[in-house]
Motif scaffolding. Sequence first.
Motif, PDB file in Angstrom:
ATOM      1  N   TYR A 137      74.273  -3.741 -27.736  1.00 40.75           N
ATOM      2  CA  TYR A 137      76.066  -3.088 -27.226  1.00 40.75           C
ATOM      3  C   TYR A 137      77.312  -3.867 -28.665  1.00 40.75           C
ATOM      4  O   TYR A 137      76.324  -5.238 -29.538  1.00 40.75           O
ATOM      5  CB  TYR A 137      76.080  -3.940 -26.629  1.00 40.75           C
ATOM      6  N   VAL A 138      78.413  -3.501 -28.784  1.00 32.36           N
ATOM      7  CA  VAL A 138      78.858  -4.117 -29.586  1.00 32.36           C
ATOM      8  C   VAL A 138      80.277  -4.077 -28.618  1.00 32.36           C
ATOM      9  O   VAL A 138      80.705  -3.060 -27.645  1.00 32.36           O
ATOM     10  CB  VAL A 138      79.740  -3.535 -30.162  1.00 32.36           C
ATOM     11  N   ARG A 139      80.931  -4.740 -28.994  1.00 30.51           N
ATOM     12  CA  ARG A 139      81.806  -5.680 -27.790  1.00 30.51           C
ATOM     13  C   ARG A 139      82.944  -4.440 -27.504  1.00 30.51           C
ATOM     14  O   ARG A 139      83.541  -3.831 -29.136  1.00 30.51           O
ATOM     15  CB  ARG A 139      82.889  -6.874 -28.135  1.00 30.51           C
ATOM     16  N   ASN A 140      83.595  -4.408 -26.168  1.00 30.93           N
ATOM     17  CA  ASN A 140      85.044  -3.225 -26.273  1.00 30.93           C
ATOM     18  C   ASN A 140      83.958  -1.116 -26.815  1.00 30.93           C
ATOM     19  O   ASN A 140      84.764  -0.738 -27.116  1.00 30.93           O
ATOM     20  CB  ASN A 140      86.092  -3.136 -26.741  1.00 30.93           C
ATOM     21  N   HIS A 141      83.076  -1.549 -26.649  1.00 25.55           N
ATOM     22  CA  HIS A 141      82.498  -0.119 -27.450  1.00 25.55           C
ATOM     23  C   HIS A 141      81.020   0.408 -26.065  1.00 25.55           C
ATOM     24  O   HIS A 141      80.878  -0.867 -25.237  1.00 25.55           O
ATOM     25  CB  HIS A 141      81.388  -0.549 -28.038  1.00 25.55           C
ATOM     26  N   GLN A 142      81.086   1.828 -25.767  1.00 25.24           N
ATOM     27  CA  GLN A 142      80.014   1.928 -24.978  1.00 25.24           C
ATOM     28  C   GLN A 142      78.646   1.519 -25.390  1.00 25.24           C
ATOM     29  O   GLN A 142      78.431   1.220 -26.632  1.00 25.24           O
ATOM     30  CB  GLN A 142      79.679   3.422 -25.283  1.00 25.24           C
ATOM     31  N   PRO A 143      77.575   0.890 -24.280  1.00 26.87           N
ATOM     32  CA  PRO A 143      76.374   0.570 -24.575  1.00 26.87           C
ATOM     33  C   PRO A 143      75.422   1.514 -25.062  1.00 26.87           C
ATOM     34  O   PRO A 143      75.341   2.752 -24.957  1.00 26.87           O
ATOM     35  CB  PRO A 143      75.658  -0.011 -23.629  1.00 26.87           C
ATOM     36  N   GLN A 144      75.084   1.675 -26.268  1.00 28.76           N
ATOM     37  CA  GLN A 144      73.555   2.394 -26.915  1.00 28.76           C
ATOM     38  C   GLN A 144      72.119   1.957 -26.108  1.00 28.76           C
ATOM     39  O   GLN A 144      72.048   1.070 -26.457  1.00 28.76           O
ATOM     40  CB  GLN A 144      73.712   2.647 -27.829  1.00 28.76           C
ATOM     41  N   LEU A 145      71.763   3.061 -25.530  1.00 27.84           N
ATOM     42  CA  LEU A 145      70.470   2.981 -24.855  1.00 27.84           C
ATOM     43  C   LEU A 145      69.440   2.889 -25.971  1.00 27.84           C
ATOM     44  O   LEU A 145      69.422   2.970 -26.800  1.00 27.84           O
ATOM     45  CB  LEU A 145      70.559   3.541 -24.365  1.00 27.84           C
ATOM     46  N   ILE A 146      68.801   2.009 -25.914  1.00 26.11           N
ATOM     47  CA  ILE A 146      67.729   2.004 -26.850  1.00 26.11           C
ATOM     48  C   ILE A 146      66.068   2.034 -26.438  1.00 26.11           C
ATOM     49  O   ILE A 146      66.145   1.599 -24.971  1.00 26.11           O
ATOM     50  CB  ILE A 146      67.612   0.261 -27.875  1.00 26.11           C
ATOM     51  N   HIS A 147      65.387   3.442 -27.210  1.00 26.26           N
ATOM     52  CA  HIS A 147      64.223   3.816 -26.570  1.00 26.26           C
ATOM     53  C   HIS A 147      62.942   2.794 -27.026  1.00 26.26           C
ATOM     54  O   HIS A 147      62.981   3.140 -28.706  1.00 26.26           O
ATOM     55  CB  HIS A 147      64.330   5.381 -26.644  1.00 26.26           C
ATOM     56  N   VAL A 148      62.704   1.764 -26.701  1.00 28.69           N
ATOM     57  CA  VAL A 148      61.204   1.004 -27.684  1.00 28.69           C
ATOM     58  C   VAL A 148      60.690   2.142 -28.126  1.00 28.69           C
ATOM     59  O   VAL A 148      60.399   2.673 -27.010  1.00 28.69           O
ATOM     60  CB  VAL A 148      60.961  -0.425 -26.954  1.00 28.69           C
ATOM     61  N   LYS A 149      59.909   2.000 -29.080  1.00 30.37           N
ATOM     62  CA  LYS A 149      58.529   2.714 -29.553  1.00 30.37           C
ATOM     63  C   LYS A 149      57.104   2.105 -28.742  1.00 30.37           C
ATOM     64  O   LYS A 149      56.329   3.317 -28.715  1.00 30.37           O
ATOM     65  CB  LYS A 149      58.831   3.180 -31.296  1.00 30.37           C
ATOM     66  N   GLU A 150      56.959   1.248 -29.130  1.00 32.06           N
ATOM     67  CA  GLU A 150      56.187   0.581 -28.484  1.00 32.06           C
ATOM     68  C   GLU A 150      56.625  -0.283 -26.905  1.00 32.06           C
ATOM     69  O   GLU A 150      57.096  -0.941 -27.419  1.00 32.06           O
ATOM     70  CB  GLU A 150      55.515  -0.038 -29.765  1.00 32.06           C
ATOM     71  N   PRO A 151      55.252  -0.629 -26.609  1.00 26.28           N
ATOM     72  CA  PRO A 151      55.757  -1.708 -25.627  1.00 26.28           C
ATOM     73  C   PRO A 151      55.725  -2.865 -26.253  1.00 26.28           C
ATOM     74  O   PRO A 151      54.869  -3.356 -27.405  1.00 26.28           O
ATOM     75  CB  PRO A 151      54.152  -1.213 -24.659  1.00 26.28           C
ATOM     76  N   LEU A 152      56.330  -4.225 -25.792  1.00 28.63           N
ATOM     77  CA  LEU A 152      57.146  -5.274 -26.129  1.00 28.63           C
ATOM     78  C   LEU A 152      56.585  -6.429 -25.386  1.00 28.63           C
ATOM     79  O   LEU A 152      57.176  -6.407 -23.890  1.00 28.63           O
ATOM     80  CB  LEU A 152      57.986  -5.391 -26.583  1.00 28.63           C
ATOM     81  N   THR A 153      55.505  -7.219 -25.003  1.00 23.61           N
ATOM     82  CA  THR A 153      55.336  -8.564 -24.108  1.00 23.61           C
ATOM     83  C   THR A 153      56.266  -9.937 -24.393  1.00 23.61           C
ATOM     84  O   THR A 153      56.196  -9.998 -26.073  1.00 23.61           O
ATOM     85  CB  THR A 153      53.587  -8.521 -23.453  1.00 23.61           C
ATOM     86  N   LEU A 154      57.044  -9.831 -23.718  1.00 26.61           N
ATOM     87  CA  LEU A 154      58.090 -10.876 -23.590  1.00 26.61           C
ATOM     88  C   LEU A 154      57.540 -12.133 -22.848  1.00 26.61           C
ATOM     89  O   LEU A 154      57.239 -11.671 -21.708  1.00 26.61           O
ATOM     90  CB  LEU A 154      59.416 -10.524 -23.424  1.00 26.61           C
ATOM     91  N   VAL A 155      57.330 -13.272 -23.416  1.00 26.87           N
ATOM     92  CA  VAL A 155      57.536 -14.494 -22.353  1.00 26.87           C
ATOM     93  C   VAL A 155      58.630 -15.630 -22.823  1.00 26.87           C
ATOM     94  O   VAL A 155      59.041 -15.317 -23.700  1.00 26.87           O
ATOM     95  CB  VAL A 155      56.662 -15.666 -23.053  1.00 26.87           C
ATOM     96  N   ILE A 156      59.551 -15.774 -20.814  1.00 24.29           N
ATOM     97  CA  ILE A 156      60.702 -16.635 -21.728  1.00 24.29           C
ATOM     98  C   ILE A 156      60.015 -17.474 -20.863  1.00 24.29           C
ATOM     99  O   ILE A 156      59.788 -17.291 -19.822  1.00 24.29           O
ATOM    100  CB  ILE A 156      61.953 -15.593 -20.465  1.00 24.29           C
ATOM    101  N   ALA A 157      60.615 -18.549 -21.642  1.00 25.43           N
ATOM    102  CA  ALA A 157      60.726 -20.233 -21.541  1.00 25.43           C
ATOM    103  C   ALA A 157      61.710 -21.152 -21.379  1.00 25.43           C
ATOM    104  O   ALA A 157      62.661 -20.984 -22.266  1.00 25.43           O
ATOM    105  CB  ALA A 157      59.456 -21.038 -21.819  1.00 25.43           C
ATOM    106  N   ASN A 158      62.312 -21.215 -20.270  1.00 25.57           N
ATOM    107  CA  ASN A 158      63.205 -22.744 -19.879  1.00 25.57           C
ATOM    108  C   ASN A 158      63.041 -23.650 -20.276  1.00 25.57           C
ATOM    109  O   ASN A 158      62.331 -24.353 -20.536  1.00 25.57           O
ATOM    110  CB  ASN A 158      63.470 -22.413 -18.199  1.00 25.57           C
ATOM    111  N   ALA A 159      63.851 -24.541 -21.266  1.00 27.99           N
ATOM    112  CA  ALA A 159      63.663 -25.608 -22.223  1.00 27.99           C
ATOM    113  C   ALA A 159      64.539 -26.598 -20.971  1.00 27.99           C
ATOM    114  O   ALA A 159      64.882 -27.876 -21.045  1.00 27.99           O
ATOM    115  CB  ALA A 159      64.055 -25.699 -22.774  1.00 27.99           C
ATOM    116  N   GLY A 160      64.900 -26.009 -20.573  1.00 28.38           N
ATOM    117  CA  GLY A 160      65.700 -27.729 -18.968  1.00 28.38           C
ATOM    118  C   GLY A 160      67.358 -27.660 -19.294  1.00 28.38           C
ATOM    119  O   GLY A 160      67.821 -26.131 -19.553  1.00 28.38           O
ATOM    120  N   GLU A 161      67.749 -27.700 -18.494  1.00 28.37           N
ATOM    121  CA  GLU A 161      69.215 -27.493 -18.676  1.00 28.37           C
ATOM    122  C   GLU A 161      70.171 -27.470 -19.206  1.00 28.37           C
ATOM    123  O   GLU A 161      70.275 -27.772 -20.268  1.00 28.37           O
ATOM    124  CB  GLU A 161      70.198 -28.772 -17.539  1.00 28.37           C
TER     125      GLU A 161
END
Length: 319
Positions: A164-188
């Motif tokens: 994504y670039v501001r004020n431009h059409q988004p370009q969809l990304i087709h990932v080549k490999e699966p990616l596993t993500l952990v999101i963790a919350n560090a607090g307020e």
Amino acid sequence: MPAVSASAPGKVILFGEHAVVYGQPAIAAPVTGVFVKVIVQPNPLKPSGSIEIESPAVNFHATRAELPEQHPLNTLFQQIEQTLQISRLPAMKIRINSTLPAGAGMGSSAAVSVAMIRAITQFLGLPLDNEQVNRIAFEVEKAFHGTPSGIDNTVITYQMPIYYVRNHQPQLIHVKEPLTLVIANAGEAPSTAEMVAGVRQRWQQHPQQYEGLFHQIGCLVESARQILEQGSWQQLPPLMEKNHQLLREIGVSSPALDKLVKAALQCGAYGAKLTGGGGGGNIVALVHPEEADSIAQQLLKEGALHTWLTTLRPINEER
Ligand code: MEV
């Protein structure tokens, strides 16, 4: 008119937050395990224009008439009326159910907007396309957050990883490999608007230094995009480390975020960085799929308040 519902996921910024506000590219992905669901029902006993909104998760209950003129939901209703060229929305009841934590940097305001725009316009039998939904959601995000880049509403509207670039059409990304993500919350965290305003103030004081840092982030995003589409995940961790370092330099990390990034790497994550506005809030870690649960557990022991798992899949593997 029967009741109608629409849902929208959360989001995670993989690379490029903050610099994206200054015209640099960024990459974001949907987080599908958490979502906002909006249900719209007719309210035949009420006059046209009467809208009741309730969101039990945040203890919010109001009618349209009670909302202050500048309220983001007023922007949303007005934008829908203008887009559909109708003078007044009919009487309806809107219920917002959410498993997306508000204020945790997962795009809850944008998800509420996108789900609401879709539910209301489908309820009216006048559904909008992604571009129209995204345009309205961006106006609502501005009412919520001041000067957002538009990346949150865009990734949540399209529900695909995006470049994504501001004020431009988004370009969809087709990932080549699966990616596993952990999101963790560090607090307020302070609000995204406050974090963005803080960066703006420092950029005004040290324009050359900050432009340099934003540019470095932009270059890193270009490499990350290529890797996601054509390369191998092994090339991503050094970019995550570098991006986190640059975010520290622009002053948006915090001791709690740095501690969780370090902890994630020590428990076996391949790479980790803060994600979103910073100052608190979330980190994102790239992990082996079989280690995701145990890394998430260990991060909770290290002080994370909450964790989420999400996987980006190549199109042909999507379920
Ligand atoms: C927030 O998810 C990402 C920021 O870059 C702000 C924005 O892009 O509007 C911090």
